[in-house]
Design a protein around this motif. Structure first.
Motif, PDB file in Angstrom:
ATOM      1  N   ASN A  29       0.821  -1.221   0.000  1.00 48.74           N
ATOM      2  CA  ASN A  29       0.000   0.000   0.000  1.00 48.74           C
ATOM      3  C   ASN A  29       0.849   1.262   0.000  1.00 48.74           C
ATOM      4  OD1 ASN A  29      -2.463  -1.255  -0.129  1.00 48.74           O
ATOM      5  ND2 ASN A  29      -2.671  -1.381   2.082  1.00 48.74           N
ATOM      6  N   TYR A  30       2.050   1.184   0.516  1.00 49.89           N
ATOM      7  CA  TYR A  30       2.929   2.355   0.533  1.00 49.89           C
ATOM      8  C   TYR A  30       3.517   2.620  -0.852  1.00 49.89           C
ATOM      9  CZ  TYR A  30       2.402   2.071   5.518  1.00 49.89           C
ATOM     10  OH  TYR A  30       1.860   2.040   6.774  1.00 49.89           O
ATOM     11  N   ILE A  31       3.398   1.666  -1.750  1.00 52.64           N
ATOM     12  CA  ILE A  31       3.763   1.871  -3.155  1.00 52.64           C
ATOM     13  C   ILE A  31       2.516   2.212  -3.956  1.00 52.64           C
ATOM     14  CG2 ILE A  31       4.662   0.740  -5.230  1.00 52.64           C
ATOM     15  CD1 ILE A  31       6.460  -0.909  -3.369  1.00 52.64           C
ATOM     16  N   VAL A  91       1.478   5.935  -6.285  1.00 58.46           N
ATOM     17  CA  VAL A  91       1.389   5.697  -7.725  1.00 58.46           C
ATOM     18  C   VAL A  91      -0.010   6.018  -8.235  1.00 58.46           C
ATOM     19  CG1 VAL A  91       1.428   3.873  -9.487  1.00 58.46           C
ATOM     20  CG2 VAL A  91       3.272   4.034  -7.839  1.00 58.46           C
ATOM     21  N   LEU A  92      -1.040   5.585  -7.505  1.00 55.43           N
ATOM     22  CA  LEU A  92      -2.407   5.881  -7.930  1.00 55.43           C
ATOM     23  C   LEU A  92      -2.707   7.377  -7.847  1.00 55.43           C
ATOM     24  CD1 LEU A  92      -4.423   2.909  -6.420  1.00 55.43           C
ATOM     25  CD2 LEU A  92      -3.894   3.339  -8.807  1.00 55.43           C
ATOM     26  N   ALA A  93      -2.241   8.039  -6.806  1.00 53.84           N
ATOM     27  CA  ALA A  93      -2.472   9.485  -6.681  1.00 53.84           C
ATOM     28  C   ALA A  93      -1.769  10.236  -7.812  1.00 53.84           C
ATOM     29  CB  ALA A  93      -1.980   9.983  -5.326  1.00 53.84           C
ATOM     30  N   SER A  94      -0.552   9.837  -8.116  1.00 56.05           N
ATOM     31  CA  SER A  94       0.188  10.483  -9.195  1.00 56.05           C
ATOM     32  C   SER A  94      -0.468  10.209 -10.543  1.00 56.05           C
ATOM     33  CB  SER A  94       1.633   9.978  -9.195  1.00 56.05           C
ATOM     34  OG  SER A  94       2.343  10.536 -10.254  1.00 56.05           O
ATOM     35  N   GLY A  95      -0.925   8.986 -10.753  1.00 55.34           N
ATOM     36  CA  GLY A  95      -1.610   8.652 -12.006  1.00 55.34           C
ATOM     37  C   GLY A  95      -2.909   9.413 -12.176  1.00 55.34           C
ATOM     38  N   LEU A  96      -3.652   9.567 -11.082  1.00 54.67           N
ATOM     39  CA  LEU A  96      -4.904  10.326 -11.150  1.00 54.67           C
ATOM     40  C   LEU A  96      -4.634  11.789 -11.488  1.00 54.67           C
ATOM     41  CD1 LEU A  96      -7.970  10.382 -10.744  1.00 54.67           C
ATOM     42  CD2 LEU A  96      -7.532  10.873  -8.341  1.00 54.67           C
ATOM     43  N   LEU A  97      -3.625  12.372 -10.874  1.00 57.61           N
ATOM     44  CA  LEU A  97      -3.279  13.758 -11.199  1.00 57.61           C
ATOM     45  C   LEU A  97      -2.777  13.885 -12.635  1.00 57.61           C
ATOM     46  CD1 LEU A  97      -1.635  15.185  -7.980  1.00 57.61           C
ATOM     47  CD2 LEU A  97      -3.802  15.802  -9.002  1.00 57.61           C
ATOM     48  N   LEU A  98      -2.065  12.875 -13.123  1.00 56.22           N
ATOM     49  CA  LEU A  98      -1.616  12.907 -14.512  1.00 56.22           C
ATOM     50  C   LEU A  98      -2.807  12.908 -15.458  1.00 56.22           C
ATOM     51  CD1 LEU A  98       0.656  12.774 -16.629  1.00 56.22           C
ATOM     52  CD2 LEU A  98       0.499  10.291 -16.471  1.00 56.22           C
ATOM     53  N   LEU A  99      -3.793  12.049 -15.175  1.00 56.44           N
ATOM     54  CA  LEU A  99      -4.993  12.029 -16.018  1.00 56.44           C
ATOM     55  C   LEU A  99      -5.753  13.348 -15.941  1.00 56.44           C
ATOM     56  CD1 LEU A  99      -6.451   8.454 -15.426  1.00 56.44           C
ATOM     57  CD2 LEU A  99      -5.411   9.349 -17.500  1.00 56.44           C
ATOM     58  N   THR A 140       4.367  14.344  -7.405  1.00 58.43           N
ATOM     59  CA  THR A 140       4.691  12.924  -7.396  1.00 58.43           C
ATOM     60  C   THR A 140       5.818  12.638  -6.408  1.00 58.43           C
ATOM     61  OG1 THR A 140       3.991  12.705  -9.697  1.00 58.43           O
ATOM     62  CG2 THR A 140       5.439  10.998  -8.834  1.00 58.43           C
ATOM     63  N   VAL A 141       6.839  13.471  -6.415  1.00 60.61           N
ATOM     64  CA  VAL A 141       7.939  13.319  -5.452  1.00 60.61           C
ATOM     65  C   VAL A 141       7.421  13.485  -4.026  1.00 60.61           C
ATOM     66  CG1 VAL A 141      10.080  14.402  -4.634  1.00 60.61           C
ATOM     67  CG2 VAL A 141       9.753  13.984  -7.075  1.00 60.61           C
ATOM     68  N   PHE A 167       4.337  12.885  -2.908  1.00 64.90           N
ATOM     69  CA  PHE A 167       3.569  11.692  -2.558  1.00 64.90           C
ATOM     70  C   PHE A 167       4.497  10.543  -2.168  1.00 64.90           C
ATOM     71  CE2 PHE A 167       0.060  13.131  -5.654  1.00 64.90           C
ATOM     72  CZ  PHE A 167      -0.516  13.905  -4.672  1.00 64.90           C
ATOM     73  N   CYS A 168       5.559  10.350  -2.937  1.00 64.77           N
ATOM     74  CA  CYS A 168       6.494   9.261  -2.645  1.00 64.77           C
ATOM     75  C   CYS A 168       7.220   9.497  -1.314  1.00 64.77           C
ATOM     76  CB  CYS A 168       7.499   9.103  -3.787  1.00 64.77           C
ATOM     77  SG  CYS A 168       6.746   8.491  -5.298  1.00 64.77           S
ATOM     78  N   CYS A 169       7.637  10.721  -1.065  1.00 63.18           N
ATOM     79  CA  CYS A 169       8.325  11.025   0.200  1.00 63.18           C
ATOM     80  C   CYS A 169       7.404  10.837   1.398  1.00 63.18           C
ATOM     81  CB  CYS A 169       8.887  12.448   0.170  1.00 63.18           C
ATOM     82  SG  CYS A 169      10.279  12.660  -0.943  1.00 63.18           S
ATOM     83  N   LEU A 170       6.163  11.280   1.287  1.00 60.13           N
ATOM     84  CA  LEU A 170       5.209  11.090   2.377  1.00 60.13           C
ATOM     85  C   LEU A 170       4.932   9.608   2.612  1.00 60.13           C
ATOM     86  CD1 LEU A 170       2.654  13.973   1.760  1.00 60.13           C
ATOM     87  CD2 LEU A 170       4.323  13.781   3.617  1.00 60.13           C
ATOM     88  N   SER A 171       4.873   8.847   1.544  1.00 61.07           N
ATOM     89  CA  SER A 171       4.657   7.414   1.682  1.00 61.07           C
ATOM     90  C   SER A 171       5.846   6.734   2.349  1.00 61.07           C
ATOM     91  CB  SER A 171       4.394   6.798   0.303  1.00 61.07           C
ATOM     92  OG  SER A 171       4.118   5.443   0.423  1.00 61.07           O
TER      93      SER A 171
END
Length: 177
Positions: free
Chosen positions: A98-100, A104-112, A145-146, A148-152
């Motif tokens: 879930n930490y991956i 990834v899903l949040a970044s993908g949603l923002l990309l869309l 995206t960076v 989100f990854c750092c917070l995760s």
């Protein structure tokens, strides 16, 4: 004689609350269709811009492309990260999937969501409407995206550290007993 408590769930397949929420969603969608009016929904000149076409197209893309892609990616991620633990290892078990998955899903949603701005589609109309260019969209998406990854990573480290602390305390208690 009264019916047993789970009779509705046996017949419908879910709780009454599910049916009520689903009915409310359909009523809200129906109201939106009525508020927009059939003229705006099915304009013959620009039929591909109608909300009905985009809704159906989105449902088809999600069901036939994105859901199988996400499922396959999730299975591959789980297969790669399968926990092969030895019995003598006593560290905390904190699943990392879930930490991956979440960043990834949040970044993908923002990309869309911001894809037209990222590829600078309609840059002249955007510039005329706002007075700003679309250049910062890509950089801001990358920074988010960076973030989100750092917070995760931080959340995983905190959870792993708390689990490790609990494990060490339980080992100390066992030694004391």
């Amino acid at each position: 004689m009264s019916a047993p408590p789970g009779w509705f769930r046996q017949i419908y397949g879910a709780r009454l609350r599910h049916l009520m929420v689903l009915t409310g969603c359909f009523l809200l969608a129906g109201y939106a269709v009525l508020a927009l009016g059939p003229d705006q929904l099915f304009d013959s000149d620009v039929w591909w811009q109608s909300p009905a076409v985009w809704f159906l197209g989105g449902a088809i893309v999600v069901d036939l492309v994105l859901f199988p892609l996400c499922s396959a990616t999730d299975r591959a991620l789980k297969a790669v990260l399968r926990d092969e633990r030895t019995p003598h290892r006593r560290g905390p078990r904190v699943p990392i999937v879930n930490y991956i998955r979440v960043p990834v899903l949040a970044s993908g949603l923002l990309l869309l969501l911001f894809f037209p701005g990222i590829i600078e589609q309609g840059k002249s109309s955007h510039l005329a409407a706002t007075g700003h260019t679309q250049e910062p969209f890509l950089g801001r998406w990358l920074w988010l995206t960076v973030l989100f990854c750092c917070l995760s990573i931080l959340a995983y480290a905190i959870r792993y550290g708390a689990g490790r602390l609990r494990t060490m305390r339980s080992i100390e208690r066992e030694r004391d007993d």
